[in-house]
Scaffold this motif. Sequence first.
Motif, short mmCIF file in Angstrom:
data_model
loop_
_atom_site.label_atom_id
_atom_site.label_comp_id
_atom_site.label_asym_id
_atom_site.label_seq_id
_atom_site.Cartn_x
_atom_site.Cartn_y
_atom_site.Cartn_z
N GLY A 38 21.89 -7.18 -71.66
CA GLY A 38 21.73 -7.35 -70.22
C GLY A 38 22.18 -6.11 -69.49
O GLY A 38 22.81 -5.23 -70.05
N ARG A 39 21.84 -6.04 -68.21
CA ARG A 39 22.28 -4.88 -67.44
C ARG A 39 23.56 -5.16 -66.69
O ARG A 39 24.25 -4.25 -66.29
N ILE A 40 23.87 -6.44 -66.45
CA ILE A 40 25.10 -6.76 -65.72
C ILE A 40 25.56 -8.16 -66.09
O ILE A 40 24.76 -9.06 -66.31
N ALA A 41 26.85 -8.30 -66.18
CA ALA A 41 27.47 -9.61 -66.34
C ALA A 41 28.81 -9.53 -65.63
O ALA A 41 29.57 -8.60 -65.84
N GLY A 42 29.05 -10.48 -64.78
CA GLY A 42 30.31 -10.46 -64.05
C GLY A 42 30.36 -11.60 -63.06
O GLY A 42 29.49 -12.47 -63.03
N PHE A 43 31.39 -11.58 -62.25
CA PHE A 43 31.57 -12.62 -61.25
C PHE A 43 31.21 -12.06 -59.88
O PHE A 43 31.65 -10.97 -59.51
N ASN A 44 30.39 -12.80 -59.15
CA ASN A 44 30.03 -12.42 -57.78
C ASN A 44 30.74 -13.36 -56.81
O ASN A 44 30.65 -14.58 -56.95
N ARG A 45 31.41 -12.76 -55.86
CA ARG A 45 32.11 -13.54 -54.82
C ARG A 45 31.38 -13.31 -53.50
O ARG A 45 30.95 -12.20 -53.21
N GLN A 46 31.28 -14.38 -52.73
CA GLN A 46 30.70 -14.25 -51.40
C GLN A 46 31.67 -14.85 -50.40
O GLN A 46 32.06 -16.02 -50.50
N LYS A 47 32.07 -14.03 -49.45
CA LYS A 47 33.04 -14.45 -48.44
C LYS A 47 32.47 -15.57 -47.57
O LYS A 47 31.25 -15.71 -47.45
N PRO A 48 33.35 -16.32 -46.92
CA PRO A 48 32.89 -17.34 -45.98
C PRO A 48 32.04 -16.72 -44.87
O PRO A 48 32.28 -15.58 -44.46
N GLU A 49 31.06 -17.48 -44.42
CA GLU A 49 30.19 -17.08 -43.31
C GLU A 49 29.59 -15.69 -43.51
O GLU A 49 29.57 -14.86 -42.61
N SER A 50 29.09 -15.44 -44.72
CA SER A 50 28.45 -14.16 -45.01
C SER A 50 27.21 -14.39 -45.87
O SER A 50 27.04 -15.44 -46.47
N GLY A 51 26.37 -13.35 -45.92
CA GLY A 51 25.15 -13.46 -46.71
C GLY A 51 24.74 -12.14 -47.30
O GLY A 51 25.26 -11.08 -46.93
N ILE A 52 23.82 -12.21 -48.24
CA ILE A 52 23.17 -11.02 -48.79
C ILE A 52 21.76 -11.02 -48.21
O ILE A 52 21.02 -11.99 -48.37
N PRO A 53 21.37 -9.95 -47.51
CA PRO A 53 20.07 -9.92 -46.85
C PRO A 53 18.90 -10.05 -47.83
O PRO A 53 19.02 -9.72 -49.02
N LEU A 54 17.78 -10.46 -47.30
CA LEU A 54 16.55 -10.61 -48.06
C LEU A 54 16.19 -9.28 -48.72
O LEU A 54 16.17 -8.24 -48.07
N HIS A 55 15.93 -9.33 -50.03
CA HIS A 55 15.56 -8.13 -50.78
C HIS A 55 14.84 -8.53 -52.06
O HIS A 55 14.83 -9.69 -52.45
N SER A 56 14.25 -7.53 -52.72
CA SER A 56 13.60 -7.71 -54.01
C SER A 56 14.02 -6.55 -54.90
O SER A 56 14.24 -5.45 -54.41
N ASP A 57 14.11 -6.81 -56.20
CA ASP A 57 14.46 -5.72 -57.12
C ASP A 57 13.26 -4.85 -57.44
O ASP A 57 13.39 -3.82 -58.09
N GLY A 58 12.06 -5.29 -57.04
CA GLY A 58 10.88 -4.43 -57.14
C GLY A 58 10.24 -4.33 -58.51
O GLY A 58 9.30 -3.57 -58.69
N ASN A 59 10.73 -5.04 -59.50
CA ASN A 59 10.07 -5.05 -60.81
C ASN A 59 10.33 -6.40 -61.47
O ASN A 59 11.21 -7.14 -61.06
N ASN A 60 9.56 -6.69 -62.50
CA ASN A 60 9.73 -7.99 -63.17
C ASN A 60 10.39 -7.85 -64.54
O ASN A 60 10.16 -8.66 -65.42
N MET A 61 11.23 -6.84 -64.69
CA MET A 61 11.92 -6.64 -65.97
C MET A 61 13.07 -7.60 -66.20
O MET A 61 13.47 -7.82 -67.33
#
Length: 139
Positions: free
Chosen positions: A10-33
């Motif tokens: 894999g390319r990444i493995a880890g823990f992702n935290r998201q703070k209260p009342e926050s978001g990650i904006p709309l995006h695409s990784d641009g490939n289907n790999m």
Amino acid sequence: SIMESVPLAGRIAGFNRQKPESGIPLHSDGNNMWLTCQMGIKVPPPITNEAGEEVPSAHIRVGPETRHWEEGQCLLYDTTYEHETFNAHPTDERVVLHVDFFNTIKMSKLEIDVLQYIYDMREQFMKAEGVAKVGAQVL
């Protein structure tokens, strides 16, 4: 480890935290790999919306579908599609285990063999450079 059991590194493995009342904006990784698997580790409790209904507080939208994390459950999605997240809870963060791995679902055996060859060569190079273990690490 989980990374050693997934076909092709894999390319990444880890823990992702998201703070209260926050978001990650709309995006695409641009490939289907890649495919992404996220397992809910700490999911904030539901909140009450304007209509007085109890609703999940954290979500991910991939393409037209919106899903909610559950602790101990996995969501699998293709990052080719536009995606975004939001944690609407006012005080609790959202934590997921995040693992990206090659999307081998639509690959031919030859394509998988070529990727495996590339990763084997990469591992040999890293060992020659003095890195003791590559297979269970994201470099």
